[in-house]
Design a protein around this motif. Structure first.
Motif, PDB file in Angstrom:
ATOM      1  N   ALA A   1       0.869  -1.251   0.082  1.00 22.70           N
ATOM      2  CA  ALA A   1      -0.305   0.033  -0.036  1.00 22.70           C
ATOM      3  C   ALA A   1       0.648   1.374  -0.072  1.00 22.70           C
ATOM      4  CB  ALA A   1      -0.468  -0.483   0.990  1.00 22.70           C
ATOM      5  N   TYR A   2       2.218   1.788   0.937  1.00 20.64           N
ATOM      6  CA  TYR A   2       3.221   2.650   1.158  1.00 20.64           C
ATOM      7  C   TYR A   2       3.969   3.072  -0.370  1.00 20.64           C
ATOM      8  CZ  TYR A   2       7.864   3.889   0.995  1.00 20.64           C
ATOM      9  OH  TYR A   2       8.672   5.477   0.258  1.00 20.64           O
ATOM     10  N   ARG A   3       3.919   1.501  -1.598  1.00 24.34           N
ATOM     11  CA  ARG A   3       4.485   2.021  -2.305  1.00 24.34           C
ATOM     12  C   ARG A   3       3.587   2.462  -3.883  1.00 24.34           C
ATOM     13  NH1 ARG A   3       7.027  -3.811  -3.235  1.00 24.34           N
ATOM     14  NH2 ARG A   3       9.470  -3.646  -2.019  1.00 24.34           N
ATOM     15  N   LYS A   4       2.649   2.029  -3.432  1.00 21.06           N
ATOM     16  CA  LYS A   4       0.926   2.390  -4.400  1.00 21.06           C
ATOM     17  C   LYS A   4       0.500   4.222  -3.854  1.00 21.06           C
ATOM     18  CE  LYS A   4      -3.704   1.375  -5.342  1.00 21.06           C
ATOM     19  NZ  LYS A   4      -4.933   0.731  -5.663  1.00 21.06           N
ATOM     20  N   ALA A   5       0.699   4.519  -3.242  1.00 20.68           N
ATOM     21  CA  ALA A   5       0.246   5.697  -2.980  1.00 20.68           C
ATOM     22  C   ALA A   5       1.682   6.461  -2.338  1.00 20.68           C
ATOM     23  CB  ALA A   5       0.067   5.291  -1.209  1.00 20.68           C
ATOM     24  N   ALA A   6       2.909   6.195  -2.577  1.00 21.56           N
ATOM     25  CA  ALA A   6       3.520   6.836  -2.697  1.00 21.56           C
ATOM     26  C   ALA A   6       3.955   7.222  -4.109  1.00 21.56           C
ATOM     27  CB  ALA A   6       5.259   5.944  -2.603  1.00 21.56           C
ATOM     28  N   GLN A   7       4.084   5.694  -5.277  1.00 19.13           N
ATOM     29  CA  GLN A   7       3.932   6.506  -6.342  1.00 19.13           C
ATOM     30  C   GLN A   7       2.905   7.242  -6.661  1.00 19.13           C
ATOM     31  OE1 GLN A   7       3.715   2.498  -8.081  1.00 19.13           O
ATOM     32  NE2 GLN A   7       5.555   2.374  -8.821  1.00 19.13           N
ATOM     33  N   LYS A   8       1.392   7.716  -6.626  1.00 16.45           N
ATOM     34  CA  LYS A   8       0.296   8.262  -6.159  1.00 16.45           C
ATOM     35  C   LYS A   8       1.016   9.724  -6.421  1.00 16.45           C
ATOM     36  CE  LYS A   8      -4.315   9.289  -5.835  1.00 16.45           C
ATOM     37  NZ  LYS A   8      -5.455   8.887  -5.301  1.00 16.45           N
ATOM     38  N   TRP A   9       1.691  10.107  -5.047  1.00 15.71           N
ATOM     39  CA  TRP A   9       1.425  11.358  -4.558  1.00 15.71           C
ATOM     40  C   TRP A   9       3.302  11.862  -4.486  1.00 15.71           C
ATOM     41  CZ3 TRP A   9      -1.988  14.093  -3.947  1.00 15.71           C
ATOM     42  CH2 TRP A   9      -3.572  13.726  -4.162  1.00 15.71           C
ATOM     43  N   HIS A  10       4.036  10.819  -5.276  1.00 13.60           N
ATOM     44  CA  HIS A  10       5.372  11.565  -5.771  1.00 13.60           C
ATOM     45  C   HIS A  10       5.535  12.916  -6.124  1.00 13.60           C
ATOM     46  CE1 HIS A  10       9.370  11.936  -6.042  1.00 13.60           C
ATOM     47  NE2 HIS A  10       9.765  10.880  -5.804  1.00 13.60           N
ATOM     48  N   PRO A  11       6.064  14.022  -5.196  1.00 13.27           N
ATOM     49  CA  PRO A  11       6.502  15.167  -5.288  1.00 13.27           C
ATOM     50  C   PRO A  11       6.793  15.786  -6.997  1.00 13.27           C
ATOM     51  CG  PRO A  11       6.975  15.140  -3.246  1.00 13.27           C
ATOM     52  CD  PRO A  11       6.813  14.066  -3.644  1.00 13.27           C
ATOM     53  N   ASP A  12       6.982  15.092  -7.585  1.00 16.08           N
ATOM     54  CA  ASP A  12       8.085  15.386  -8.760  1.00 16.08           C
ATOM     55  C   ASP A  12       6.305  15.254  -9.329  1.00 16.08           C
ATOM     56  OD1 ASP A  12      10.247  15.587  -7.842  1.00 16.08           O
ATOM     57  OD2 ASP A  12      11.470  13.396  -8.348  1.00 16.08           O
ATOM     58  N   ASN A  13       5.623  14.313  -9.940  1.00 14.49           N
ATOM     59  CA  ASN A  13       4.870  14.176 -10.492  1.00 14.49           C
ATOM     60  C   ASN A  13       3.517  15.874 -10.503  1.00 14.49           C
ATOM     61  OD1 ASN A  13       5.747  11.810 -11.035  1.00 14.49           O
ATOM     62  ND2 ASN A  13       4.500  10.852  -9.371  1.00 14.49           N
ATOM     63  N   PHE A  14       3.906  16.338  -9.493  1.00 16.40           N
ATOM     64  CA  PHE A  14       3.472  17.041  -9.861  1.00 16.40           C
ATOM     65  C   PHE A  14       3.969  19.187  -9.478  1.00 16.40           C
ATOM     66  CE2 PHE A  14       1.324  13.923  -7.209  1.00 16.40           C
ATOM     67  CZ  PHE A  14       0.448  14.065  -7.646  1.00 16.40           C
ATOM     68  N   GLN A  15       3.173  19.863 -10.180  1.00 16.32           N
ATOM     69  CA  GLN A  15       3.226  21.480  -9.886  1.00 16.32           C
ATOM     70  C   GLN A  15       2.451  22.620  -9.222  1.00 16.32           C
ATOM     71  OE1 GLN A  15       6.957  22.158 -11.584  1.00 16.32           O
ATOM     72  NE2 GLN A  15       6.415  19.940 -12.582  1.00 16.32           N
ATOM     73  N   GLY A  16       3.705  23.699  -9.109  1.00 17.91           N
ATOM     74  CA  GLY A  16       2.545  24.825  -8.830  1.00 17.91           C
ATOM     75  C   GLY A  16       2.367  23.680  -7.283  1.00 17.91           C
ATOM     76  N   ASP A  17       1.252  24.905  -7.115  1.00 19.92           N
ATOM     77  CA  ASP A  17       0.088  24.436  -5.583  1.00 19.92           C
ATOM     78  C   ASP A  17       0.091  23.326  -5.146  1.00 19.92           C
ATOM     79  OD1 ASP A  17       0.509  27.311  -5.106  1.00 19.92           O
ATOM     80  OD2 ASP A  17      -1.791  27.679  -5.769  1.00 19.92           O
TER      81      ASP A  17
END
Length: 473
Positions: free
Chosen positions: A391-407
């Protein structure tokens, strides 16, 4: 016809009267078999020579030495029959009649004793009591017929003080207790009656039925087996035996499944009980109790709340209230959980499970204002390390900061920190135990983690934005 109205009791011979002593008297320690045999032999010799007093003395000794040998009772009873004019024997027989509530026969024997011994105080005193006891017996029966069961039970209890071996009185009192819904007391009296009857099949059936109504399924099964020993095809005992055997097995399966943490199986077995039995309240309660407990332990909290409520409608039980408290905790309803535990303490003020439940609920209520590491990873509280890591790996992949921009990147960073914290706590047995007990091992105020924590992917602090290098290992 009810036993206590059966006038055949008045026809009991002195031999049978004495046979009854085997189940009613407490005897001294048994002598050796050789001593008993010697007394029997001497008794036969004296009887053959017509020395009835001496014969009776040795038969008395044989009875004391071997209280389970019916033959000794029969021989002693024979002597009493033959020596009807023997004053001591007649007085003894009168006392036996008294204890069996055969007051007319007792009165006649006491009268005969006074003819031989006009100053025998025991015989005179007891002779004058017999009419009063007879009237009280008639009054008790009248109370019963008039449905004044409390008065009948009270009067019968007084009669049993004078006549403790009277099966008809115990049967009468048992019927009164049943009518008053005091089944525990009725069970005790019916057991005594069964021991006094040669054919007690109906008595065993009645006893098993009462025990089943009390929810004592295993005890009921034992009694119904005694009936089948006397009559393997008894028309009432055999079908009841089959039902009791099935219900008892299912309830034992519930207990075993719960102990083995097979909670789904526990639920299935409890539901099977309800398919067999829908009317006997305390048996239904036992099934509902298992449904309540096992649903809660399987984390099926809504189902547990429903079944706990159904069980509590049948009987207020501290254990069920604690299981309901556990279910409310699982749903995050802390006030309801605490209220349920407190209700359990109202029933059993020393119940440690309820005290621990209140303490845990209060800690979790405080903890709920902080992070819930199980919810962060979306796993059950019973999840193992492999499930948590996945579950940790799945959540970490989803919410890794490199996948997002700005706010959105700032929000992802916060979630990513929480995900890493959840993994750290839940994969560490000691930290997880602290969290499960209501604490937070990463709370700086608790002194457990003053400046952040070490995550698998590097060192960072809450609220500090930076580039993350994530490795899935």
């Amino acid at each position: 016809m009810d036993l206590f109205l059966n006038k055949n009791w008045n026809k009991v011979t002195p031999c049978l009267v004495l046979l009854a002593l085997e189940v009613l008297l407490e005897f001294s320690e048994c002598a050796t078999q050789a001593e008993v045999n010697k007394h029997l032999e001497l008794g036969r010799d004296f009887l053959a020579r017509g020395q009835l007093s001496d014969a009776l003395t040795h038969y008395h000794a044989a009875v004391e030495g071997d209280p389970h040998n019916y033959l000794t009772y029969f021989k002693r009873g024979t002597v009493l029959e033959m020596k009807a004019d023997f004053t001591a024997a007649r007085l003894h027989r009168a006392n036996v009649y008294l204890k069996l509530a055969q007051y007319r026969e007792a009165k006649e024997d006491y009268l005969q004793v006074t003819y031989s011994e006009p100053y025998n105080e025991e015989a005179i005193s007891l002779y004058h009591r017999m009419d009063g006891l007879s009237e009280e017996l008639q009054l008790a029966e009248a109370y019963y017929r008039g449905r004044d069961f409390a008065a009948a039970a009270e009067l019968t209890s007084r009669l049993l003080e004078a006549s403790p071996w009277a099966a008809n009185l115990r049967q009468l009192r048992a019927e009164c207790y049943i009518a008053l819904n005091d089944l525990f007391s009725a069970v005790s009296d019916i057991r005594s009656v069964n021991r006094l009857q040669q054919d007690s099949t109906d008595g065993y059936h009645r006893l098993a039925t009462l025990l089943y109504q009390l929810g004592h399924v295993s005890d009921a099964l034992k009694e119904i087996r005694e009936c089948l020993k006397l009559d393997p095809e008894h028309k009432l005992c055999f079908p009841l035996y089959k039902k009791l055997k099935k219900v008892d097995k299912l309830l034992l399966d519930c207990e075993e499944a719960s102990q083995n943490r097979e909670f789904v199986k526990c639920v299935d077995k409890a539901e099977a009980v309800l398919k067999v039995e829908q009317e006997v309240t305390l048996v239904v309660f036992e099934a509902r109790k298992w449904l309540c407990s096992c649903h809660a332990k399987e984390e099926q909290y809504s189902e547990a709340i429903l079944e706990c409520g159904r069980a509590l409608e049948l009987q207020r039980d501290a254990g069920v209230l604690c299981s309901r408290g556990d279910a409310w905790l699982g749903l995050g309803e802390f006030d309801d959980a605490i209220r349920s535990y407190k209700e359990a303490l109202d029933i059993d003020e020393g119940l440690q499970r309820a005290k621990d439940g209140i303490s845990r609920a209060q800690k979790l209520q405080k903890q709920s204002e902080q992070r819930d590491y199980y919810k962060i990873l979306g796993v059950k509280r019973t999840a193992n390390k492999q499930e948590i890591t996945k579950a940790y790996r799945k959540a970490a992949q989803k919410w890794h900061p490199d996948n997002f921009q700005g706010d959105e990147k700032k929000l992802a960073e916060k979630k990513f920190i929480d995900i890493a914290a959840a993994k750290e706590v839940l994969t560490d047995p000691e930290k997880r135990a602290v969290f499960d007990a209501g604490g937070d091992p990463l709370d700086p105020e608790a002194g457990r983690q003053q400046h952040g924590f070490n995550a698998p992917f590097g060192h960072f602090h809450h609220g500090s934005p930076f580039q993350f290098k994530f490795h899935f290992n």
